[in-house]
Design a protein around this motif. Structure first.
Motif, PDB file in Angstrom:
ATOM      1  N   ARG A  61       0.822  -1.217   0.000  1.00 15.98           N
ATOM      2  CA  ARG A  61       0.000   0.000   0.000  1.00 15.98           C
ATOM      3  C   ARG A  61       0.851   1.261   0.000  1.00 15.98           C
ATOM      4  NH1 ARG A  61      -4.244  -2.063   4.567  1.00 15.98           N
ATOM      5  NH2 ARG A  61      -5.061  -3.782   3.331  1.00 15.98           N
ATOM      6  N   VAL A  62       2.083   1.130   0.465  1.00 18.19           N
ATOM      7  CA  VAL A  62       3.000   2.255   0.472  1.00 18.19           C
ATOM      8  C   VAL A  62       3.664   2.308  -0.901  1.00 18.19           C
ATOM      9  CG1 VAL A  62       5.001   3.259   1.623  1.00 18.19           C
ATOM     10  CG2 VAL A  62       3.371   1.910   2.934  1.00 18.19           C
ATOM     11  N   LYS A  63       3.840   3.494  -1.441  1.00 15.08           N
ATOM     12  CA  LYS A  63       4.267   3.618  -2.829  1.00 15.08           C
ATOM     13  C   LYS A  63       5.763   3.822  -3.098  1.00 15.08           C
ATOM     14  CE  LYS A  63       0.272   3.025  -4.575  1.00 15.08           C
ATOM     15  NZ  LYS A  63      -0.015   1.750  -5.147  1.00 15.08           N
ATOM     16  N   PRO A  64       6.625   4.012  -2.136  1.00 13.35           N
ATOM     17  CA  PRO A  64       8.038   4.210  -2.489  1.00 13.35           C
ATOM     18  C   PRO A  64       8.618   3.006  -3.238  1.00 13.35           C
ATOM     19  CG  PRO A  64       7.680   4.851  -0.221  1.00 13.35           C
ATOM     20  CD  PRO A  64       6.412   4.206  -0.700  1.00 13.35           C
ATOM     21  N   ASP A  65       9.502   3.303  -4.169  1.00 14.54           N
ATOM     22  CA  ASP A  65      10.100   2.255  -5.001  1.00 14.54           C
ATOM     23  C   ASP A  65      10.972   1.292  -4.197  1.00 14.54           C
ATOM     24  OD1 ASP A  65       8.888   3.333  -7.231  1.00 14.54           O
ATOM     25  OD2 ASP A  65      10.624   4.575  -7.746  1.00 14.54           O
ATOM     26  N   TRP A  66      11.635   1.777  -3.159  1.00 14.28           N
ATOM     27  CA  TRP A  66      12.537   0.920  -2.409  1.00 14.28           C
ATOM     28  C   TRP A  66      11.787  -0.171  -1.664  1.00 14.28           C
ATOM     29  CZ3 TRP A  66      12.235   0.785   2.929  1.00 14.28           C
ATOM     30  CH2 TRP A  66      11.522   1.825   3.532  1.00 14.28           C
ATOM     31  N   ILE A  67      10.540   0.105  -1.281  1.00 16.42           N
ATOM     32  CA  ILE A  67       9.746  -0.926  -0.612  1.00 16.42           C
ATOM     33  C   ILE A  67       9.377  -2.024  -1.606  1.00 16.42           C
ATOM     34  CG2 ILE A  67       7.532  -1.376   0.495  1.00 16.42           C
ATOM     35  CD1 ILE A  67       7.862   1.226   1.986  1.00 16.42           C
ATOM     36  N   GLU A  68       9.072  -1.633  -2.824  1.00 16.60           N
ATOM     37  CA  GLU A  68       8.777  -2.607  -3.867  1.00 16.60           C
ATOM     38  C   GLU A  68      10.001  -3.494  -4.137  1.00 16.60           C
ATOM     39  OE1 GLU A  68       7.355  -2.189  -8.389  1.00 16.60           O
ATOM     40  OE2 GLU A  68       6.268  -0.960  -6.933  1.00 16.60           O
ATOM     41  N   ILE A  69      11.171  -2.910  -4.076  1.00 14.44           N
ATOM     42  CA  ILE A  69      12.408  -3.680  -4.270  1.00 14.44           C
ATOM     43  C   ILE A  69      12.590  -4.698  -3.147  1.00 14.44           C
ATOM     44  CG2 ILE A  69      14.934  -3.494  -4.305  1.00 14.44           C
ATOM     45  CD1 ILE A  69      14.556  -0.772  -5.712  1.00 14.44           C
ATOM     46  N   LEU A  70      12.238  -4.311  -1.906  1.00 10.01           N
ATOM     47  CA  LEU A  70      12.335  -5.238  -0.777  1.00 10.01           C
ATOM     48  C   LEU A  70      11.408  -6.435  -0.981  1.00 10.01           C
ATOM     49  CD1 LEU A  70      12.392  -2.835   2.302  1.00 10.01           C
ATOM     50  CD2 LEU A  70      14.326  -3.957   1.206  1.00 10.01           C
ATOM     51  N   ILE A  71      10.217  -6.185  -1.488  1.00 13.29           N
ATOM     52  CA  ILE A  71       9.261  -7.265  -1.718  1.00 13.29           C
ATOM     53  C   ILE A  71       9.750  -8.188  -2.834  1.00 13.29           C
ATOM     54  CG2 ILE A  71       6.912  -7.788  -2.488  1.00 13.29           C
ATOM     55  CD1 ILE A  71       6.022  -5.225  -1.072  1.00 13.29           C
ATOM     56  N   LYS A  72      10.235  -7.604  -3.915  1.00 12.00           N
ATOM     57  CA  LYS A  72      10.701  -8.416  -5.047  1.00 12.00           C
ATOM     58  C   LYS A  72      11.891  -9.286  -4.677  1.00 12.00           C
ATOM     59  CE  LYS A  72       9.078  -5.497  -8.786  1.00 12.00           C
ATOM     60  NZ  LYS A  72       9.464  -4.605  -9.893  1.00 12.00           N
ATOM     61  N   ASN A  73      12.723  -8.833  -3.784  1.00 11.17           N
ATOM     62  CA  ASN A  73      13.898  -9.602  -3.357  1.00 11.17           C
ATOM     63  C   ASN A  73      13.610 -10.531  -2.182  1.00 11.17           C
ATOM     64  OD1 ASN A  73      16.231  -8.785  -5.060  1.00 11.17           O
ATOM     65  ND2 ASN A  73      15.522  -6.766  -4.421  1.00 11.17           N
ATOM     66  N   LYS A  74      12.346 -10.659  -1.804  1.00  7.79           N
ATOM     67  CA  LYS A  74      11.886 -11.586  -0.760  1.00  7.79           C
ATOM     68  C   LYS A  74      12.555 -11.359   0.591  1.00  7.79           C
ATOM     69  CE  LYS A  74      10.718 -15.153  -4.060  1.00  7.79           C
ATOM     70  NZ  LYS A  74      10.857 -16.548  -4.439  1.00  7.79           N
ATOM     71  N   LEU A  75      12.791 -10.112   0.929  1.00 10.67           N
ATOM     72  CA  LEU A  75      13.413  -9.826   2.215  1.00 10.67           C
ATOM     73  C   LEU A  75      12.504 -10.218   3.376  1.00 10.67           C
ATOM     74  CD1 LEU A  75      15.858  -8.576   3.679  1.00 10.67           C
ATOM     75  CD2 LEU A  75      14.562  -6.463   3.759  1.00 10.67           C
ATOM     76  N   VAL A  76      11.210  -9.916   3.254  1.00 12.85           N
ATOM     77  CA  VAL A  76      10.274 -10.234   4.342  1.00 12.85           C
ATOM     78  C   VAL A  76      10.215 -11.744   4.556  1.00 12.85           C
ATOM     79  CG1 VAL A  76       7.872 -10.059   5.086  1.00 12.85           C
ATOM     80  CG2 VAL A  76       8.929  -8.157   3.877  1.00 12.85           C
TER      81      VAL A  76
END
Length: 134
Positions: A61-76
């Protein structure tokens, strides 16, 4: 303390079935390790199935690009591997209440879980460094 009482009760139940005390202690240790493994698997399943999905939906829901990068790299997902390791790290000392074999098994589990947590930390750190390189 409660787990120690529970496993002592299991040991006494096994002995009351007519098995020797040594066999009762061995089976109680087996049940204890099996119970800890099952609980660890349930915690892993819960964190992967529900917690990671909830965190992903909140983060998306948050729009910054760096958060999207965290999701794509499976950090969570990689961070979620800490949950079962931490559980086993803090519950394995309860095996100490089951005698000398319990102490030895607890020590082995403690070392293995420490290595697992170290490996998980390394994977998370590697993911963060890879994200930083992009």
């Amino acid at each position: 303390m409660i787990l120690g009482i529970m496993f002592t009760s299991i040991e006494n139940q096994i002995i009351s079935l007519g098995l020797s005390p040594a066999m009762g202690k061995a089976l109680a240790l087996f049940v204890a390790v099996l119970a800890l493994s099952a609980m660890s698997w349930i915690i892993d399943f819960f964190t992967k199935r529900y917690l990671v999905d909830r965190v992903r939906s909140l983060i998306s829901r948050v729009k910054p690009d760096w958060i999207e990068i965290l999701i794509k790299n499976k950090l969570v997902q990689r961070v979620s591997h800490f949950a079962p390791g931490i559980f086993l790290y803090f519950t394995s000392p309860f095996l100490n209440t089951l005698g000398s074999q319990g102490v030895q098994i607890a020590q082995v589990i403690h070392v293995m879980v420490s290595l697992y947590l170290l490996g998980t930390f390394t994977l998370v750190l590697n993911t963060l460094l890879n994200i930083g390189m992009k």
